[in-house]
Design a protein around this motif. Structure first.
Motif, mmCIF file in Angstrom:
data_model
loop_
_atom_site.group_PDB
_atom_site.id
_atom_site.type_symbol
_atom_site.label_atom_id
_atom_site.label_comp_id
_atom_site.label_asym_id
_atom_site.label_seq_id
_atom_site.Cartn_x
_atom_site.Cartn_y
_atom_site.Cartn_z
ATOM 1 N N LEU A 148 -1.660 3.928 -10.479
ATOM 2 C CA LEU A 148 -0.778 2.976 -11.066
ATOM 3 C C LEU A 148 -0.994 2.177 -12.066
ATOM 4 O O LEU A 148 -0.538 0.989 -12.648
ATOM 5 N N ARG A 149 -2.254 1.071 -10.895
ATOM 6 C CA ARG A 149 -2.837 0.015 -11.476
ATOM 7 C C ARG A 149 -3.799 0.770 -13.048
ATOM 8 O O ARG A 149 -3.570 -0.558 -14.089
ATOM 9 N N THR A 150 -4.740 0.946 -13.201
ATOM 10 C CA THR A 150 -5.170 2.365 -14.290
ATOM 11 C C THR A 150 -4.482 2.053 -15.007
ATOM 12 O O THR A 150 -4.362 2.083 -16.244
ATOM 13 N N ILE A 151 -3.665 3.112 -14.864
ATOM 14 C CA ILE A 151 -2.350 3.071 -16.152
ATOM 15 C C ILE A 151 -1.949 1.819 -16.206
ATOM 16 O O ILE A 151 -1.756 2.039 -17.599
ATOM 17 N N PHE A 152 -1.223 1.035 -16.054
ATOM 18 C CA PHE A 152 -1.220 -0.552 -16.252
ATOM 19 C C PHE A 152 -1.918 -0.909 -16.909
ATOM 20 O O PHE A 152 -1.453 -2.058 -18.097
ATOM 21 N N LEU A 153 -3.389 -0.846 -16.978
ATOM 22 C CA LEU A 153 -4.353 -1.882 -17.751
ATOM 23 C C LEU A 153 -4.742 -0.625 -18.945
ATOM 24 O O LEU A 153 -5.004 -1.357 -19.832
ATOM 25 N N VAL A 154 -3.916 0.167 -18.742
ATOM 26 C CA VAL A 154 -4.789 1.339 -20.394
ATOM 27 C C VAL A 154 -4.210 0.094 -21.498
ATOM 28 O O VAL A 154 -5.087 0.265 -22.128
ATOM 29 N N PRO A 155 -2.781 -0.238 -21.818
ATOM 30 C CA PRO A 155 -2.567 -0.775 -23.849
ATOM 31 C C PRO A 155 -3.640 -2.038 -23.159
ATOM 32 O O PRO A 155 -4.031 -2.563 -24.708
ATOM 33 N N TYR A 156 -4.424 -2.586 -21.754
ATOM 34 C CA TYR A 156 -4.553 -4.066 -22.347
ATOM 35 C C TYR A 156 -6.581 -3.514 -22.638
ATOM 36 O O TYR A 156 -6.998 -4.194 -23.501
ATOM 37 N N ALA A 157 -6.448 -2.107 -21.915
ATOM 38 C CA ALA A 157 -7.452 -1.632 -22.514
ATOM 39 C C ALA A 157 -7.940 -1.422 -23.928
ATOM 40 O O ALA A 157 -9.049 -0.898 -24.410
ATOM 41 N N LEU A 158 -7.339 -1.073 -24.704
ATOM 42 C CA LEU A 158 -7.723 -0.143 -25.720
ATOM 43 C C LEU A 158 -6.977 -1.254 -26.552
ATOM 44 O O LEU A 158 -6.574 -1.899 -26.738
ATOM 45 N N PRO A 159 -8.546 -0.514 -28.331
ATOM 46 C CA PRO A 159 -8.352 -1.661 -29.106
ATOM 47 C C PRO A 159 -7.093 -1.590 -29.504
ATOM 48 O O PRO A 159 -6.136 -0.997 -30.215
ATOM 49 N N SER A 191 1.042 -1.837 -0.107
ATOM 50 C CA SER A 191 0.423 0.257 -0.163
ATOM 51 C C SER A 191 0.308 1.292 -0.078
ATOM 52 O O SER A 191 1.573 1.311 0.978
ATOM 53 N N PHE A 192 0.546 2.305 -1.049
ATOM 54 C CA PHE A 192 1.165 3.741 -1.064
ATOM 55 C C PHE A 192 0.653 4.218 -1.924
ATOM 56 O O PHE A 192 -0.360 4.275 -2.622
ATOM 57 N N ARG A 193 0.410 5.918 -1.858
ATOM 58 C CA ARG A 193 -0.024 6.753 -2.619
ATOM 59 C C ARG A 193 0.091 6.492 -3.917
ATOM 60 O O ARG A 193 1.257 6.378 -3.958
ATOM 61 N N GLY A 194 -1.202 6.939 -4.643
ATOM 62 C CA GLY A 194 -1.164 6.417 -6.250
ATOM 63 C C GLY A 194 -0.759 5.121 -6.476
ATOM 64 O O GLY A 194 -0.989 5.556 -7.763
ATOM 65 N N ARG A 195 -1.496 4.683 -5.926
ATOM 66 C CA ARG A 195 -1.000 2.394 -6.334
ATOM 67 C C ARG A 195 -2.159 2.420 -7.499
ATOM 68 O O ARG A 195 -2.011 1.392 -8.062
ATOM 69 N N GLY A 196 -3.478 3.351 -6.875
ATOM 70 C CA GLY A 196 -4.770 2.463 -7.334
ATOM 71 C C GLY A 196 -4.576 3.057 -8.762
ATOM 72 O O GLY A 196 -5.053 3.108 -10.033
#
Length: 331
Positions: free
Chosen positions: A139-150, A132-137
């Motif tokens: 970073l998780r969202t940013i890391f999943l962006v390539p998987y969500a893009l067409p 747990s650290f500040r901004g973890r959520g």
């Protein structure tokens, strides 16, 4: 008189029941419970039959025919070729077989590197984001962006970035950092393999990150706390606790990544077009070129069947080895 008295007092005699009615009801209820899952799966099975199984059967039939552009309007009239298409594909001394073998070797190398890097990046990011650290959520969202893009939008963007004259990659490494004497070509020549690998890992590692992050939720925190009290460091905890606990997850993850990567057609097709460079000639695109550019659908179908048999064989061996290792661990 007894009957009259009984009716007079408002009493009713219970109707006689058939002894076989209750077993019949139980059997019908049990049959309904057993058949309900299959009825719910029936629409998906029908769609699977129409979308995958029927074309696969047609492809197998076409692989035994000499189907070219002369019979494409009515492929049922194409002459029977038997195993000739398979002999052409497996004749590695001839140009067709030699090109197929090179494409197969390139695909194997590409798959091993891509799957390994996807798993490594995904595991590192998932383990790092467990704390747990500040901004973890965020970073998780940013890391999943390539998987969500067409896929098409992402690969087209990468194709623009790898342009030689006005691409972002050459602008950084040549114009700003001065690492090269001249702007290199990324979409042709030997560098095309690196380009394909970068794009594949970029869009594939978030899936590994997501699956491993979900698997880490099942590992009790008490195990890490006990290991820390015993003096185990971070690397020892990862080696002794995290990786063994993630073994079932990793077994499925590696198999899925292998199948996806080995069959990947969209990435090289959008990145390089219909004719990929020799260094990035994956077998999926090679089969497409053999079928739709040379109009030799019989040989292309034979290559597809051989690819299917190879993937089935690798999957069977992999599942057998992993299940044997799982049983040995349980014992």
């Amino acid at each position: 008189m007894t009957t009259t008295a009984a009716y007079g007092t408002g009493e009713r005699t219970a109707p006689k029941q058939d002894p076989g009615a209750a077993p019949r009801k139980r059997r019908s209820g049990r049959l309904r419970q057993v058949s309900l899952p299959y009825l719910l799966l029936l629409p998906a099975l029908l769609l699977e039959l129409l979308v995958h199984l029927v074309p696969m059967v047609i492809g197998i039939v076409v692989s035994f025919r000499e189907l070219t552009q002369f019979h494409i309007r009515d492929w049922g009239t194409a002459p029977w070729a038997g195993l000739d298409n398979y002999k052409i594909a497996l004749d590695f001394d001839a140009p067709v077989g030699e090109a197929l073998l090179k494409s197969f070797v390139t695909t194997c190398l590409f798959t091993v590197l891509s799957v390994g890097l996807c798993w490594l990046l995904g595991a590192a990011a998932a383990i790092y984001l467990q704390e747990s650290f500040r901004g973890r959520g965020l970073l998780r969202t940013i890391f999943l962006v390539p998987y969500a893009l067409p896929v098409y939008a992402a690969v087209i963007t990468w194709a623009f970035m790898f342009q030689r004259d006005n691409g972002l990659v050459n602008h950084v490494i040549h114009d700003q950092l001065g690492l090269t004497d001249s702007p290199p070509f990324w979409l042709i020549g030997e560098n095309s393999f690196i380009t394909l690998l970068v794009v594949s890992v970029w869009k594939g590692w978030p899936f590994a990150f997501l699956i491993i992050m979900a698997g880490l939720q099942n590992i009790p925190r008490e195990m890490y706390e006990a290991a820390a009290l015993d003096g185990a460091g971070v690397w020892q905890q990862i080696r002794r606790i995290t990786l063994p606990s993630l073994r079932p997850v990793n077994q499925v993850l590696v198999l899925v990544l292998f199948l996806w990567t080995f069959n990947d057609f969209n990435t090289p097709f959008v990145l390089f077009g219909r004719a990929a460079p020799e260094a990035a000639d994956l077998i999926s695109l090679h089969i497409y070129q053999s079928s739709f550019q040379t109009w030799n659908f019989g040989t292309g179908s034979a290559m597809s069947v051989l690819l299917l048999l190879f993937l089935l064989m690798v999957t069977g061996v992999y599942l057998a080895l992993t299940s044997r290792g799982r049983k040995a661990t349980d014992v």
